[in-house]
Design an enzyme around this catalytic site. Structure first.
Site, PDB file in Angstrom:
ATOM      1  N   ALA A  39      21.765   4.227 -13.165  1.00  0.00           N
ATOM      2  CA  ALA A  39      22.922   4.702 -12.410  1.00  0.00           C
ATOM      3  C   ALA A  39      23.915   5.419 -13.314  1.00  0.00           C
ATOM      4  O   ALA A  39      24.832   6.074 -12.833  1.00  0.00           O
ATOM      5  CB  ALA A  39      23.604   3.523 -11.699  1.00  0.00           C
ATOM      6  N   SER A  81      23.248   0.283  -8.378  1.00  0.00           N
ATOM      7  CA  SER A  81      24.490  -0.247  -8.922  1.00  0.00           C
ATOM      8  C   SER A  81      24.508  -0.044 -10.425  1.00  0.00           C
ATOM      9  O   SER A  81      23.518  -0.300 -11.111  1.00  0.00           O
ATOM     10  CB  SER A  81      24.622  -1.744  -8.601  1.00  0.00           C
ATOM     11  OG  SER A  81      25.658  -2.332  -9.353  1.00  0.00           O
ATOM     12  N   LYS A  82      25.643   0.418 -10.959  1.00  0.00           N
ATOM     13  CA  LYS A  82      25.770   0.618 -12.405  1.00  0.00           C
ATOM     14  C   LYS A  82      25.666  -0.703 -13.154  1.00  0.00           C
ATOM     15  O   LYS A  82      25.262  -0.735 -14.311  1.00  0.00           O
ATOM     16  CB  LYS A  82      27.107   1.291 -12.723  1.00  0.00           C
ATOM     17  CG  LYS A  82      27.194   2.738 -12.265  1.00  0.00           C
ATOM     18  CD  LYS A  82      28.515   3.361 -12.669  1.00  0.00           C
ATOM     19  CE  LYS A  82      28.589   4.816 -12.224  1.00  0.00           C
ATOM     20  NZ  LYS A  82      29.864   5.443 -12.601  1.00  0.00           N
ATOM     21  N   ARG A  83      26.036  -1.804 -12.509  1.00  0.00           N
ATOM     22  CA  ARG A  83      25.982  -3.095 -13.180  1.00  0.00           C
ATOM     23  C   ARG A  83      24.565  -3.632 -13.271  1.00  0.00           C
ATOM     24  O   ARG A  83      24.242  -4.410 -14.156  1.00  0.00           O
ATOM     25  CB  ARG A  83      26.877  -4.098 -12.439  1.00  0.00           C
ATOM     26  CG  ARG A  83      28.370  -3.842 -12.597  1.00  0.00           C
ATOM     27  CD  ARG A  83      29.179  -4.823 -11.785  1.00  0.00           C
ATOM     28  NE  ARG A  83      28.948  -4.659 -10.354  1.00  0.00           N
ATOM     29  CZ  ARG A  83      29.519  -5.407  -9.410  1.00  0.00           C
ATOM     30  NH1 ARG A  83      30.325  -6.389  -9.746  1.00  0.00           N
ATOM     31  NH2 ARG A  83      29.276  -5.179  -8.133  1.00  0.00           N
ATOM     32  N   LYS A  84      23.691  -3.224 -12.349  1.00  0.00           N
ATOM     33  CA  LYS A  84      22.343  -3.785 -12.300  1.00  0.00           C
ATOM     34  C   LYS A  84      21.262  -2.796 -12.743  1.00  0.00           C
ATOM     35  O   LYS A  84      20.171  -3.213 -13.117  1.00  0.00           O
ATOM     36  CB  LYS A  84      22.036  -4.257 -10.871  1.00  0.00           C
ATOM     37  CG  LYS A  84      22.957  -5.380 -10.391  1.00  0.00           C
ATOM     38  CD  LYS A  84      22.587  -5.805  -8.980  1.00  0.00           C
ATOM     39  CE  LYS A  84      23.484  -6.932  -8.483  1.00  0.00           C
ATOM     40  NZ  LYS A  84      23.139  -7.337  -7.095  1.00  0.00           N
TER      41      LYS A  84
END
Length: 480
Positions: A237, A230-233
């Site tokens: 990514a 995930s790009k948020r985590k």
């Protein structure tokens, strides 16, 4: 996906198309296209057709192709294969909530608007004056399709997907089918998360009487715990993160290819993991792709990056280090010729130990510090043991006997180079004073680099020069 799209296109003599799919205006960012182009070019991924290079099927931005989609929507409406839906977001949310509470086996849109006129629907609750258009998915829609990686693949039954939004923009599902047909796309290569959407896309091809492309669904990249990246985590990514960290594009391409593709098999049967994109293209075959979700192991990437760094010509490495050194304030944006020449020599010293380009800053910075004011790290100063003053005095005396070059007639005939430096210091500190190398050279390393760990000591002194080396040794001596 782009690497495998490009690899297949180059292997088969096809054309690689870059299309900007920007119909989701809620998530649209004006700078995304430029960032995408910059990142792909950095990786060496070039396209034959696209927004910036043109092509026979321009325009290549979906937001500029709205006139292409509307006639297709009208055709589907006329055929009875699509219908208007006036349901408000609140009503749709309520339907989803009720399906979840009932644990219904059938989820998705409930066809509340199917077969109704605007007037009939307006008389009922949950009405929106701006409708969307939904695809009417038949109950017997084909759910199994061939995939070039996975063989026969089955997907779950789809609901009546929105194909034209209230703002007049098509959804991804309609736009990609229309564009792929119009642009002559023969192979659709995308992530496995789109498997569930493929029956809807195949249905559109059938309803519109268009030839269907081949389907290729690549495995999704996974974290070490096997969760989806995930790009948020996970910053990994973002492709821009790798560039910021100092990974070489050729190493990253090598790594990404290995995530879904086996190593190259040599004629003797051995495997080789380090290869170029050109070698990847030469033997490309979708049948070799492993459908299992590969784990993104950054330790493996670090290893590959180090191998690729050590394969660089020294001048090439120095030029690649320059942006990081400028970013970190080691060099200005307009370095002098002398500074650039020194960087080439320093790059040769640190090349064997570099993992990422960004790692170079603490190793290179001491070479550009003022000779009389080298910052001394606390742990380096605290680690100085024994007769540090005596060691520095003896080192200075030994090095002062070495001339700058062969033309210096006032000293011995031995030129200033790392061999002469090492010989002089070993004779003075190890032979005459009887010190162990670790004790003898630690103060010198601290004086030269300000660090406990540094590039090779004698070679560093050679690069810094006779005057700079002596100034640094005397400066530390004066601070004791």
């Amino acid at each position: 996906m782009s690497l495998f799209n490009l690899g297949f296109a180059r292997h088969t003599g096809g054309r690689f198309v870059l299309r900007i799919e920007d119909t989701d205006r809620a998530r649209y960012r004006a700078d995304s296209e430029a960032q995408l182009g910059d990142t792909l070019r950095w990786l060496g991924i070039t396209w034959d057709e696209g927004p910036d290079v043109g092509g026979p099927y321009a325009p290549y931005r979906q937001s500029e192709r709205l006139d292409t989609y509307r006639p297709v929507v009208e055709r589907l409406l006329e055929q009875g294969d699509a219908y208007y839906c006036w349901c408000t977001p609140e009503r749709l949310a309520q339907v989803r909530e009720e399906q979840a509470k009932a644990k219904s086996s059938v989820v998705g849109y409930d066809r509340f608007c199917l077969g109704k006129t605007r007037e009939e629907r307006e008389a009922e609750p949950g009405f929106s004056g701006t409708p969307v258009v939904r695809l009417k998915v038949p109950d017997d829609v084909e759910l199994t399709f061939p995939d070039l990686i996975r063989g026969p693949v089955s997907a779950p039954p789809p609901d009546d997907q929105v194909i034209l939004k209230a703002d007049g923009f098509p959804t991804y599902h309609l736009a990609v089918v229309v564009d792929d047909h119009e642009m002559g796309i023969t192979h659709v290569v995308r992530g496995e998360e789109w498997i569930s959407s493929t029956p809807k896309h195949r249905l559109l091809y059938r309803l519109l009487g268009w030839p269907e492309p081949a389907w290729v669904h690549m495995p999704l990249l996974r974290n070490t715990d096997h969760s989806k990246i995930s790009k948020r985590k996970n910053p990994a990514a973002r492709l821009t993160w790798f560039r910021e960290e100092g990974y070489l594009p050729e190493a990253l391409v090598n790594f990404l290819c290995l995530l879904g593709y086996p190593p190259i098999i040599e004629p003797d049967g051995t495997e080789r993991e380090v290869f170029s994109f050109e070698e990847f293209v030469q033997g490309f075959d979708f049948a070799k792709v492993n459908p299992a979700g590969p784990i993104v192991n950054l330790a493996k990437l670090d290893h590959l990056n180090g191998v690729h760094i050590r394969a660089l010509e020294v001048r090439d490495l120095a030029s690649r280090l320059l942006p990081f050194l400028e970013r970190d304030g080691v060099l200005s944006g307009n370095p002098s010729l002398g500074e650039l020449a020194r960087l080439t020599r320093v790059a040769e010293l640190i090349q064997p130990r570099l993992v990422k380009l960004a790692d170079a800053t603490p190793l290179v910075a001491p070479f550009y510090a003022p000779d009389d004011a080298v910052p001394i790290a606390d742990d380096a100063r605290a680690g100085l043991k024994g007769d540090v003053a005596g060691i520095l005095d003896a080192a200075v005396a030994a090095l002062e006997a070495i001339p700058l070059d062969d033309g210096d007639l006032l000293a011995s005939t031995t030129p200033w180079n790392h061999e002469a430096i090492e010989a002089a210091l070993r004779a003075a500190l190890l032979d005459e004073m009887g010190l162990k190398p670790r004790v003898a050279f630690a103060p010198l390393r601290t004086a030269i680099s300000g660090q406990r760990v540094s590039p090779p000591l004698f070679e560093s002194m050679d690069v810094i020069g006779r005057h700079g080396t002596l100034t640094r040794l005397k400066s530390l001596r004066a601070s004791l």
